[in-house]
Design a protein around this motif. Structure first.
Motif, PDB file in Angstrom:
ATOM      1  N   VAL A 149      -1.616 -49.639  50.207  1.00 48.29           N
ATOM      2  CA  VAL A 149      -0.565 -50.411  51.268  1.00 48.29           C
ATOM      3  C   VAL A 149      -1.161 -51.727  51.033  1.00 48.29           C
ATOM      4  N   LYS A 150      -2.442 -51.951  51.088  1.00 47.62           N
ATOM      5  CA  LYS A 150      -2.937 -53.165  51.032  1.00 47.62           C
ATOM      6  C   LYS A 150      -2.644 -54.064  49.337  1.00 47.62           C
ATOM      7  N   ARG A 151      -2.670 -53.406  48.468  1.00 48.58           N
ATOM      8  CA  ARG A 151      -2.499 -53.789  47.379  1.00 48.58           C
ATOM      9  C   ARG A 151      -1.229 -52.824  46.677  1.00 48.58           C
ATOM     10  N   PRO A 152       0.117 -53.242  47.033  1.00 50.71           N
ATOM     11  CA  PRO A 152       1.257 -52.378  46.497  1.00 50.71           C
ATOM     12  C   PRO A 152       1.292 -52.414  45.040  1.00 50.71           C
ATOM     13  N   PRO A 153       2.136 -51.488  44.346  1.00 57.44           N
ATOM     14  CA  PRO A 153       2.430 -51.526  42.958  1.00 57.44           C
ATOM     15  C   PRO A 153       3.631 -52.648  42.750  1.00 57.44           C
ATOM     16  N   TYR A 154       3.707 -52.906  41.726  1.00 57.92           N
ATOM     17  CA  TYR A 154       5.012 -53.734  41.275  1.00 57.92           C
ATOM     18  C   TYR A 154       6.071 -52.758  41.507  1.00 57.92           C
ATOM     19  N   THR A 155       7.283 -53.456  41.858  1.00 54.28           N
ATOM     20  CA  THR A 155       8.565 -52.595  42.191  1.00 54.28           C
ATOM     21  C   THR A 155       9.255 -52.314  40.873  1.00 54.28           C
ATOM     22  N   ARG A 282      -0.630 -50.463  37.200  1.00 54.71           N
ATOM     23  CA  ARG A 282      -1.258 -48.855  37.014  1.00 54.71           C
ATOM     24  C   ARG A 282      -0.697 -48.303  38.539  1.00 54.71           C
ATOM     25  N   LYS A 283      -0.581 -49.050  39.423  1.00 55.71           N
ATOM     26  CA  LYS A 283      -0.169 -48.132  40.651  1.00 55.71           C
ATOM     27  C   LYS A 283       1.398 -47.763  40.522  1.00 55.71           C
ATOM     28  N   TYR A 284       2.123 -48.704  39.962  1.00 51.68           N
ATOM     29  CA  TYR A 284       3.352 -48.204  39.540  1.00 51.68           C
ATOM     30  C   TYR A 284       3.440 -47.083  38.852  1.00 51.68           C
ATOM     31  N   GLU A 306     -11.590 -40.017  37.781  1.00 54.63           N
ATOM     32  CA  GLU A 306     -12.426 -38.748  37.997  1.00 54.63           C
ATOM     33  C   GLU A 306     -12.195 -37.847  38.933  1.00 54.63           C
ATOM     34  N   SER A 307     -11.751 -38.723  40.303  1.00 51.07           N
ATOM     35  CA  SER A 307     -11.418 -37.900  41.539  1.00 51.07           C
ATOM     36  C   SER A 307     -10.181 -38.006  41.858  1.00 51.07           C
ATOM     37  N   VAL A 308      -9.373 -36.917  42.107  1.00 46.51           N
ATOM     38  CA  VAL A 308      -7.902 -37.160  42.764  1.00 46.51           C
ATOM     39  C   VAL A 308      -7.868 -37.908  43.890  1.00 46.51           C
ATOM     40  N   ASP A 309      -8.875 -37.818  44.862  1.00 46.78           N
ATOM     41  CA  ASP A 309      -8.698 -38.708  46.014  1.00 46.78           C
ATOM     42  C   ASP A 309      -8.658 -40.164  45.544  1.00 46.78           C
ATOM     43  N   THR A 310      -9.119 -40.753  44.629  1.00 47.90           N
ATOM     44  CA  THR A 310      -9.059 -42.041  44.077  1.00 47.90           C
ATOM     45  C   THR A 310      -7.478 -42.083  44.045  1.00 47.90           C
ATOM     46  N   THR A 311      -6.790 -41.356  43.107  1.00 41.94           N
ATOM     47  CA  THR A 311      -5.336 -41.440  42.960  1.00 41.94           C
ATOM     48  C   THR A 311      -4.644 -41.571  44.247  1.00 41.94           C
ATOM     49  N   ARG A 312      -4.955 -40.495  45.085  1.00 42.44           N
ATOM     50  CA  ARG A 312      -4.323 -40.251  46.189  1.00 42.44           C
ATOM     51  C   ARG A 312      -4.377 -41.241  47.266  1.00 42.44           C
ATOM     52  N   LYS A 313      -5.476 -42.047  47.183  1.00 44.79           N
ATOM     53  CA  LYS A 313      -5.714 -43.219  48.301  1.00 44.79           C
ATOM     54  C   LYS A 313      -5.266 -44.605  47.780  1.00 44.79           C
ATOM     55  N   GLY A 314      -5.535 -44.930  46.330  1.00 48.46           N
ATOM     56  CA  GLY A 314      -5.308 -46.091  45.942  1.00 48.46           C
ATOM     57  C   GLY A 314      -4.231 -46.365  45.212  1.00 48.46           C
ATOM     58  N   TYR A 315      -3.692 -45.332  44.301  1.00 52.15           N
ATOM     59  CA  TYR A 315      -2.854 -45.654  43.205  1.00 52.15           C
ATOM     60  C   TYR A 315      -1.510 -44.972  43.243  1.00 52.15           C
ATOM     61  N   ALA A 316      -1.112 -44.193  44.357  1.00 54.71           N
ATOM     62  CA  ALA A 316       0.084 -43.440  44.247  1.00 54.71           C
ATOM     63  C   ALA A 316       0.564 -43.197  45.647  1.00 54.71           C
ATOM     64  N   GLN A 317       1.819 -43.128  45.581  1.00 53.20           N
ATOM     65  CA  GLN A 317       2.418 -43.208  47.080  1.00 53.20           C
ATOM     66  C   GLN A 317       3.632 -42.246  47.021  1.00 53.20           C
ATOM     67  N   LEU A 318       3.638 -41.291  47.816  1.00 56.41           N
ATOM     68  CA  LEU A 318       5.089 -40.436  48.074  1.00 56.41           C
ATOM     69  C   LEU A 318       5.831 -40.884  49.009  1.00 56.41           C
TER      70      LEU A 318
END
Length: 330
Positions: A149-155, A282-284, A306-318
């Motif tokens: 949310v703070k640093r969203p992906p490119y659209t 990367r977030k896109y 290394e951690s799925v939490d990193t992906t869940r919190k900072g890099y991917a959005q449902l």
């Protein structure tokens, strides 16, 4: 003739300190701390990272650079607030944190600065200059806002517009980041033998934490790779002119992320899209994959987390209504 000490890799630079007798090491560290000598204290911290850090001589250059900047910023605070580095008061470290937060710095950024200052004190203790550990019990407030949310992906529209204005080189670089999800350091480290567009996969030999992984290519990336190879592979019409900063085996002619930023930034500017760095790409990749396959574990593997939490919190959005199909008929 004046003799100039050899300035080479991290190990060579650390010997400026490790070659000293313990008493001399302590004396120089005490002197540097007493004078708040930024150059000497940054050098000491880097020597400590090389010799005693978790990754030792393999510590990422980006980590070393970030810690050097953090040490300098703490020393500036110490200078302006008359902090005795060797005998800090019990309010000095919390005061540093409070000052940064009052300036409007985000908690994550403050945490990084605290890590750098803590590393400086570990280096001073390693040198025998002090026993002080002022940041041991310091608390930094957590930022509850997700990184996505703070640093969203490119659209999708952002990338489509940029690709319309990008040349072969810029398209290849953009697809490496936004489809393969590579960190820019991973992209710039690629060698020709790592890239197999026919099989649609590439090898990352040394990702974050020195972990290797195989990354699947999208159809668009495979196509962009073929075009790029035709121009820039050894023997191609746009091949090196003898001024390459990297070996001929490397895919890119440069190894500095600033140069990559310059090239990709041109395409973004031509498209009228604000360039916010490489991580939104990367977030896109993370967001699009999660929405498509609904599997954070596989997306984490693709991104090299290394951690799925990193992906869940900072890099991917449902999507907010992602469960509507699953709830149909309840």
């Amino acid at each position: 003739m004046t003799l100039v000490p050899y300035v080479g890799d991290a190990l060579a630079q650390s010997r400026e300190w490790t070659n000293l007798h313990d008493n001399e090491l302590r004396r120089r560290a005490v002197k540097a701390a007493g004078e708040k000598d930024a150059e000497a204290l940054v050098s000491l911290t880097q020597a400590y990272l090389t010799q005693q850090g978790q990754s030792g001589v393999l510590t990422s250059p980006r980590t070393v650079e970030a810690y050097a900047l953090g040490v300098r910023q703490f020393l500036a605070f110490a200078e302006s607030n008359a902090v005795n580095l060797l005998r800090p008061g019990r309010h000095d470290a919390p005061g540093y944190v409070a000052a940064m937060l009052a300036e409007g710095r985000k908690p994550a950024g403050v945490q990084l600065k605290v890590a750098a200052a803590s590393c400086l004190y570990r280096a001073l203790r390693w040198a025998g200059a002090t026993e002080a550990d002022p940041f041991r019990d310091v608390k930094v407030p957590k930022d509850r806002t997700p990184g996505i949310v703070k640093r969203p992906p490119y659209t999708e529209d952002d990338l489509a517009d940029v690709l319309e204005h990008a040349n072969t080189h810029e398209k290849f670089l953009l697809f490496l980041v936004a489809h393969a999800g590579l960190r820019i350091s991973e992209a710039l480290s690629l060698e020709w033998e790592d890239v197999d567009e026919a099989a649609r996969r590439l090898q990352v030999r040394s990702g974050k934490g020195r972990k290797a992984r195989t990354v699947a290519m999208s159809t668009s990336l495979a196509r962009a790779t073929r075009h790029y190879r035709a121009l820039y592979a050894p023997g191609g019409p746009e091949h090196a002119d003898g001024r390459r900063a990297t070996p001929l085996t490397h895919v890119f002619r440069y190894a500095d992320p600033k140069t990559a930023r310059y090239h990709l930034g041109k395409a973004f500017k031509a498209a009228g899209v604000t360039f916010r760095g490489f991580h939104p790409g990367r977030k896109y990749a993370g967001t699009r994959l999660v929405q498509q396959i609904k599997d954070f574990g596989r997306v984490a593997a693709h991104l090299g987390h290394e951690s799925v939490d990193t992906t869940r919190k900072g890099y991917a959005q449902l999507a907010a209504d992602d469960l509507k199909d699953d709830l149909m008929g309840w």
